[in-house]
Motif scaffolding. Structure first.
Motif, PDB file in Angstrom:
ATOM      1  N   SER A  50      35.526  49.631  30.989  1.00  6.12           N
ATOM      2  CA  SER A  50      36.230  48.239  31.559  1.00  6.12           C
ATOM      3  C   SER A  50      35.260  47.267  31.144  1.00  6.12           C
ATOM      4  CB  SER A  50      35.978  48.609  33.079  1.00  6.12           C
ATOM      5  OG  SER A  50      36.739  49.617  33.565  1.00  6.12           O
ATOM      6  N   TRP A 103      40.515  44.156  33.650  1.00 11.53           N
ATOM      7  CA  TRP A 103      41.151  42.716  33.785  1.00 11.53           C
ATOM      8  C   TRP A 103      40.469  41.804  34.503  1.00 11.53           C
ATOM      9  CZ3 TRP A 103      44.103  43.751  29.722  1.00 11.53           C
ATOM     10  CH2 TRP A 103      44.515  44.785  29.420  1.00 11.53           C
ATOM     11  N   TYR A 104      39.083  41.798  34.489  1.00  7.32           N
ATOM     12  CA  TYR A 104      38.637  41.020  35.388  1.00  7.32           C
ATOM     13  C   TYR A 104      38.623  39.459  34.776  1.00  7.32           C
ATOM     14  CZ  TYR A 104      34.940  40.210  38.918  1.00  7.32           C
ATOM     15  OH  TYR A 104      34.274  40.003  40.222  1.00  7.32           O
ATOM     16  N   GLN A 105      38.666  38.605  35.652  1.00  5.12           N
ATOM     17  CA  GLN A 105      38.706  37.166  35.427  1.00  5.12           C
ATOM     18  C   GLN A 105      37.689  36.651  34.364  1.00  5.12           C
ATOM     19  OE1 GLN A 105      41.373  35.356  36.135  1.00  5.12           O
ATOM     20  NE2 GLN A 105      40.877  33.421  35.202  1.00  5.12           N
ATOM     21  N   LEU A 148      34.579  47.751  44.823  1.00  2.00           N
ATOM     22  CA  LEU A 148      35.731  47.035  44.636  1.00  2.00           C
ATOM     23  C   LEU A 148      35.689  46.033  45.494  1.00  2.00           C
ATOM     24  CD1 LEU A 148      38.582  46.548  43.677  1.00  2.00           C
ATOM     25  CD2 LEU A 148      39.598  47.923  45.597  1.00  2.00           C
ATOM     26  N   GLU A 150      35.766  42.120  44.269  1.00  2.00           N
ATOM     27  CA  GLU A 150      36.812  41.175  44.662  1.00  2.00           C
ATOM     28  C   GLU A 150      36.109  39.993  45.175  1.00  2.00           C
ATOM     29  OE1 GLU A 150      39.625  43.522  47.209  1.00  2.00           O
ATOM     30  OE2 GLU A 150      40.840  43.706  45.663  1.00  2.00           O
ATOM     31  N   ASP A 200      40.159  49.504  37.025  1.00  2.00           N
ATOM     32  CA  ASP A 200      41.246  48.882  36.582  1.00  2.00           C
ATOM     33  C   ASP A 200      40.649  47.438  36.837  1.00  2.00           C
ATOM     34  OD1 ASP A 200      42.459  50.946  35.952  1.00  2.00           O
ATOM     35  OD2 ASP A 200      43.926  50.975  37.508  1.00  2.00           O
ATOM     36  N   ARG A 201      40.481  47.154  38.104  1.00  2.00           N
ATOM     37  CA  ARG A 201      40.283  45.590  38.301  1.00  2.00           C
ATOM     38  C   ARG A 201      39.105  45.063  37.385  1.00  2.00           C
ATOM     39  NH1 ARG A 201      41.464  43.200  43.157  1.00  2.00           N
ATOM     40  NH2 ARG A 201      40.835  40.803  42.758  1.00  2.00           N
ATOM     41  N   GLY A 247      41.048  52.358  40.918  1.00  2.00           N
ATOM     42  CA  GLY A 247      41.029  51.125  41.268  1.00  2.00           C
ATOM     43  C   GLY A 247      40.036  49.965  40.784  1.00  2.00           C
ATOM     44  N   TRP A 248      38.799  50.365  41.152  1.00  2.00           N
ATOM     45  CA  TRP A 248      37.777  49.039  40.619  1.00  2.00           C
ATOM     46  C   TRP A 248      37.734  49.166  39.225  1.00  2.00           C
ATOM     47  CZ3 TRP A 248      32.920  49.572  38.678  1.00  2.00           C
ATOM     48  CH2 TRP A 248      32.242  50.615  38.763  1.00  2.00           C
ATOM     49  N   GLU A 261      35.118  37.587  42.263  1.00  2.00           N
ATOM     50  CA  GLU A 261      35.868  37.309  40.968  1.00  2.00           C
ATOM     51  C   GLU A 261      36.037  35.895  40.880  1.00  2.00           C
ATOM     52  OE1 GLU A 261      39.253  39.907  40.492  1.00  2.00           O
ATOM     53  OE2 GLU A 261      39.283  39.200  38.652  1.00  2.00           O
TER      54      GLU A 261
END
Ligand code: COA
Length: 278
Positions: free
Chosen positions: A125, A102-104, A41, A45, A98-99, A95-96, A48
């Protein structure tokens, strides 16, 4: 130059517009411990919104992509500590994923080897997935007496036809990369020694597209799966209008290059973004 996450269990390089992120516990077949989940994560982050890359590729060091959740550190050790520890570990893992969902930036799973159980979370994902012929995919949970949790059953039901999902979840048999491509778990399978070249080729195609349109598109394809037709129509109108507020020039320039300049055809490839940067 390869960089490591704070605990060393995630490795990454950013090169020529592509972020190559790797599970880095090859001796443990890249199974996901709480430490790995936290590090992943943090790495996702930190990367991103960097502007030196446009596509993220997730792969694994060694013979595995990921052998799923760490049976010792994720399951057994947290169960021993109680429900709170189990729930905290689940939140970190999910959490990661999900992140990443929907990653940029567009994301590609490059499945170089074993992919089991919890590994189906990050597999789903990623927007696209390419596997080595030699890779092995399995919902092995049934082989050690649990159901495919952590989203794995949902991933199977999302990506596979009903009978195949049920067979895959109940039988505990593995699919090769070739079968995974035939079944629709991944886009393509190819020999391991050609995998990185093919993924690079795909990433380069994506790098030439409008990044605002790519983010809007990847989110739209995921969102509309769960909408009625009318809701999807409405969502897509609004999503395009929202995208216009991030980039109002790109599609106008693309239209100009096709209609006025006649320098490309959208049906045959992307417009030249270098002409305006839009
Ligand atoms: N959890 C914890 N440890 C794991 C693991 C997992 N999911 N997968 C592999 N490991 C560990 C092994 O215990 C071993 O540790 P050790 O060196 O301390 O003994 C090390 O990783 C190497 O595993 P090994 O089984 O010797 O490698 P292999 O190449 O012969 O086999 C697999 C690879 C992936 C087939 C095998 O490790 C396996 O079946 N793993 C479990 C897969 C699974 O069911 N995952 C679902 C979890 S939801």
């Amino acid at each position: 130059m390869t960089e490591l996450s704070s605990n060393g269990v995630v490795a990454y390089d950013v090169e020529d517009g592509i972020a190559w992120v790797r599970f880095n516990r090859p001796d443990k077949r890249n199974c996901m411990s709480p430490t790995l989940n936290r590090d992943m994560l943090a790495v996702l982050e930190s990367l991103e919104f960097r502007d030196d890359f446009g596509v993220l590729v997730l792969s694994g060091e060694g013979t595995a992509w990921s052998a799923g959740m760490d049976l010792k550190e994720y399951f057994r050790e947290n169960e021993a500590k109680g429900l709170g520890a189990t729930r905290a570990a689940q939140r970190e893992a999910y959490g990661w994923w999900d992140r990443l969902r929907w990653y940029q930036k567009p994301t590609i799973a490059m499945v170089n080897g074993w992919c089991f159980g919890g590994g189906y979370g990050p597999l789903f994902s990623c927007d696209l997935a390419f596997a080595a012929n030699e890779a092995q995919f399995g919902l092995s949970e049934i082989n050690w007496g649990i159901l495919p949790g952590g989203g794995a059953s949902k991933v199977a039901a999302e990506l596979l036809p009903f009978r195949k999902a049920m067979y895959h979840a109940m039988m505990g048999e593995n699919l090769t990369g070739v079968q995974a491509a035939e079944w629709g778990l991944v886009n393509e399978a190819l020999p391991l020694d050609q995998l990185k070249a093919r993924v690079t080729e795909v990433a380069k195609v994506l790098l030439a597209k409008n990044p605002v349109a790519l983010k809007a598109t990847k989110d739209a394809v995921r969102r509309v799966r769960e909408m009625t037709y009318d809701n999807a129509e409405d969502y897509l109108i609004r999503a395009q209008e929202a995208a216009n507020s991030f980039d109002s020039e790109g599609r106008k320039e693309a239209t100009r290059q096709f209609i006025d300049e006649k320098s490309y055809k959208p049906g045959l490839g992307a417009y030249d973004r270098t002409k305006t940067g839009a």
